[in-house]
Motif scaffolding. Structure first.
Motif, PDB file in Angstrom:
ATOM      1  N   ARG A  32       0.804  -1.329   0.032  1.00 44.44           N
ATOM      2  CA  ARG A  32       0.099   0.139  -0.020  1.00 44.44           C
ATOM      3  C   ARG A  32       0.732   1.278   0.017  1.00 44.44           C
ATOM      4  N   GLY A  33       2.237   1.115   0.323  1.00 45.68           N
ATOM      5  CA  GLY A  33       2.753   2.468   0.306  1.00 45.68           C
ATOM      6  C   GLY A  33       2.749   2.952   1.793  1.00 45.68           C
ATOM      7  N   ASP A  34       2.062   2.584   2.591  1.00 41.54           N
ATOM      8  CA  ASP A  34       1.914   2.971   4.013  1.00 41.54           C
ATOM      9  C   ASP A  34       3.091   2.798   4.971  1.00 41.54           C
ATOM     10  N   GLY A  35       3.293   3.738   5.871  1.00 41.44           N
ATOM     11  CA  GLY A  35       4.431   3.463   6.770  1.00 41.44           C
ATOM     12  C   GLY A  35       5.756   3.329   6.231  1.00 41.44           C
ATOM     13  N   GLU A  36       6.627   2.740   6.817  1.00 38.72           N
ATOM     14  CA  GLU A  36       8.264   2.723   6.727  1.00 38.72           C
ATOM     15  C   GLU A  36       8.559   1.384   6.007  1.00 38.72           C
ATOM     16  N   MET A  37       9.419   1.403   5.220  1.00 35.58           N
ATOM     17  CA  MET A  37       9.843   0.285   4.471  1.00 35.58           C
ATOM     18  C   MET A  37      10.150  -0.744   5.221  1.00 35.58           C
ATOM     19  N   LEU A  38      11.145  -0.718   6.193  1.00 34.45           N
ATOM     20  CA  LEU A  38      11.702  -1.583   7.412  1.00 34.45           C
ATOM     21  C   LEU A  38      10.686  -1.627   8.584  1.00 34.45           C
ATOM     22  N   GLN A  39      10.329  -2.550   9.105  1.00 36.81           N
ATOM     23  CA  GLN A  39       9.572  -2.858  10.125  1.00 36.81           C
ATOM     24  C   GLN A  39      10.613  -2.491  11.327  1.00 36.81           C
ATOM     25  N   ARG A  40      10.079  -1.725  12.377  1.00 38.90           N
ATOM     26  CA  ARG A  40      10.874  -1.267  13.734  1.00 38.90           C
ATOM     27  C   ARG A  40      10.599  -2.491  14.628  1.00 38.90           C
ATOM     28  N   ARG A  41      11.777  -2.645  15.379  1.00 32.72           N
ATOM     29  CA  ARG A  41      11.575  -3.455  16.466  1.00 32.72           C
ATOM     30  C   ARG A  41      12.074  -3.129  17.588  1.00 32.72           C
ATOM     31  N   ASN A  42      11.158  -3.131  18.792  1.00 29.75           N
ATOM     32  CA  ASN A  42      11.531  -2.880  19.957  1.00 29.75           C
ATOM     33  C   ASN A  42      10.626  -3.402  20.960  1.00 29.75           C
ATOM     34  N   ASN A  43      10.670  -3.158  22.308  1.00 24.08           N
ATOM     35  CA  ASN A  43      10.114  -3.802  23.441  1.00 24.08           C
ATOM     36  C   ASN A  43       8.513  -3.684  23.245  1.00 24.08           C
ATOM     37  N   ASN A  44       8.250  -2.429  22.907  1.00 20.24           N
ATOM     38  CA  ASN A  44       6.850  -2.140  22.883  1.00 20.24           C
ATOM     39  C   ASN A  44       6.042  -2.950  21.521  1.00 20.24           C
ATOM     40  N   SER A  45       4.803  -3.279  21.780  1.00 23.14           N
ATOM     41  CA  SER A  45       4.059  -3.667  20.753  1.00 23.14           C
ATOM     42  C   SER A  45       3.566  -2.904  19.847  1.00 23.14           C
ATOM     43  N   THR A  46       4.231  -2.617  18.547  1.00 22.22           N
ATOM     44  CA  THR A  46       4.215  -1.655  17.878  1.00 22.22           C
ATOM     45  C   THR A  46       2.936  -2.129  16.379  1.00 22.22           C
ATOM     46  N   GLN A  47       2.376  -1.241  15.716  1.00 22.33           N
ATOM     47  CA  GLN A  47       1.449  -1.764  14.661  1.00 22.33           C
ATOM     48  C   GLN A  47       2.392  -2.716  13.797  1.00 22.33           C
ATOM     49  N   SER A  48       3.761  -2.233  13.472  1.00 24.61           N
ATOM     50  CA  SER A  48       4.554  -2.868  12.695  1.00 24.61           C
ATOM     51  C   SER A  48       4.788  -4.398  13.078  1.00 24.61           C
ATOM     52  N   GLU A  49       5.215  -4.326  14.663  1.00 25.71           N
ATOM     53  CA  GLU A  49       5.200  -5.915  14.969  1.00 25.71           C
ATOM     54  C   GLU A  49       4.089  -6.837  14.804  1.00 25.71           C
ATOM     55  N   GLN A  50       2.796  -6.022  15.212  1.00 29.64           N
ATOM     56  CA  GLN A  50       1.535  -6.656  15.039  1.00 29.64           C
ATOM     57  C   GLN A  50       1.199  -7.343  13.875  1.00 29.64           C
ATOM     58  N   MET A  51       1.764  -6.177  12.669  1.00 31.82           N
ATOM     59  CA  MET A  51       1.645  -6.650  11.242  1.00 31.82           C
ATOM     60  C   MET A  51       2.517  -7.974  10.863  1.00 31.82           C
ATOM     61  N   ALA A  52       3.889  -7.876  11.417  1.00 30.89           N
ATOM     62  CA  ALA A  52       4.805  -8.879  11.293  1.00 30.89           C
ATOM     63  C   ALA A  52       4.202 -10.273  11.808  1.00 30.89           C
ATOM     64  N   ASN A  53       3.483 -10.456  12.800  1.00 26.53           N
ATOM     65  CA  ASN A  53       2.727 -11.827  13.119  1.00 26.53           C
ATOM     66  C   ASN A  53       1.629 -11.937  12.115  1.00 26.53           C
ATOM     67  N   ILE A  54       1.203 -11.338  11.450  1.00 26.28           N
ATOM     68  CA  ILE A  54       0.098 -11.775  10.529  1.00 26.28           C
ATOM     69  C   ILE A  54       0.565 -12.431   9.352  1.00 26.28           C
ATOM     70  N   ALA A  55      -0.110 -13.497   8.967  1.00 25.06           N
ATOM     71  CA  ALA A  55       0.423 -14.309   7.783  1.00 25.06           C
ATOM     72  C   ALA A  55       0.301 -13.526   6.383  1.00 25.06           C
ATOM     73  N   PRO A  56       1.109 -13.233   5.479  1.00 24.44           N
ATOM     74  CA  PRO A  56       0.751 -12.430   4.266  1.00 24.44           C
ATOM     75  C   PRO A  56      -0.523 -12.628   3.654  1.00 24.44           C
ATOM     76  N   SER A  57      -1.003 -13.882   3.587  1.00 26.98           N
ATOM     77  CA  SER A  57      -2.333 -14.085   2.989  1.00 26.98           C
ATOM     78  C   SER A  57      -3.450 -13.613   3.919  1.00 26.98           C
ATOM     79  N   GLU A  58      -3.153 -13.544   5.062  1.00 25.23           N
ATOM     80  CA  GLU A  58      -4.288 -12.773   6.032  1.00 25.23           C
ATOM     81  C   GLU A  58      -4.226 -11.289   5.707  1.00 25.23           C
ATOM     82  N   MET A  59      -2.972 -10.883   5.479  1.00 24.99           N
ATOM     83  CA  MET A  59      -2.800  -9.192   5.363  1.00 24.99           C
ATOM     84  C   MET A  59      -3.535  -9.126   4.208  1.00 24.99           C
TER      85      MET A  59
END
Length: 142
Positions: free
Chosen positions: A65-92
């Motif tokens: 979609r072009g939304d957000g950043e190219m790379l997913q950020r990793r930190n201790n907080n549960s960010t949207q990027s981390e939540q999206m990383a846990n979703i299977a691509p087909s589900e996304m």
């Protein structure tokens, strides 16, 4: 469509970020060397899944979609990027399709409303023209 804002251009940007050739990238995800060049509008779920498996740092929402950043950020907080990383691509993709369906329904509703407004205005215009024509006919007789 703006050539700089396509799935193909974003994928090319990611490959450039990896500092590898498109041919090498295609090999790593198990597709032909001309795959990137052959992308028209988007990529299929199986290809997105292969890319996500091989390159988990790539933000698939950004790619599609072009939304957000190219790379997913990793930190201790549960960010949207981390939540999206846990979703299977087909589900996304399913979620993206659902979003598109909702947007389509919203736009169709707006179009229907506009069409009703146009029909109402056309009727009012006909009536006004008929009254103007009748008044002009009376004036010509008198």
């Amino acid at each position: 469509m703006d050539e700089e804002n396509t799935v193909k251009s974003r994928l090319k940007a990611f490959v450039a970020y990896l500092n590898m050739s498109e041919r090498e990238f295609c090999r790593t995800i198990g597709v032909g060397s001309a795959y990137i060049a052959s992308i028209k509008k988007s990529i299929k779920a199986d290809k997105l899944e292969a890319i996500s498996r091989q390159y988990p740092e790539l933000n698939p929402v950004w790619l599609i979609r072009g939304d957000g950043e190219m790379l997913q950020r990793r930190n201790n907080n549960s960010t949207q990027s981390e939540q999206m990383a846990n979703i299977a691509p087909s589900e996304m993709l399913y979620k993206l399709l659902e979003d598109a369906k909702e947007e389509k329904a919203r736009l169709l509703s707006i179009i229907e409303s506009q069409q009703r407004t146009i029909e109402t205005l056309a009727e009012l215009t006909k009536k006004a023209n008929a009254q103007t024509g009748a008044a002009a006919g009376c004036a010509a007789v008198g």
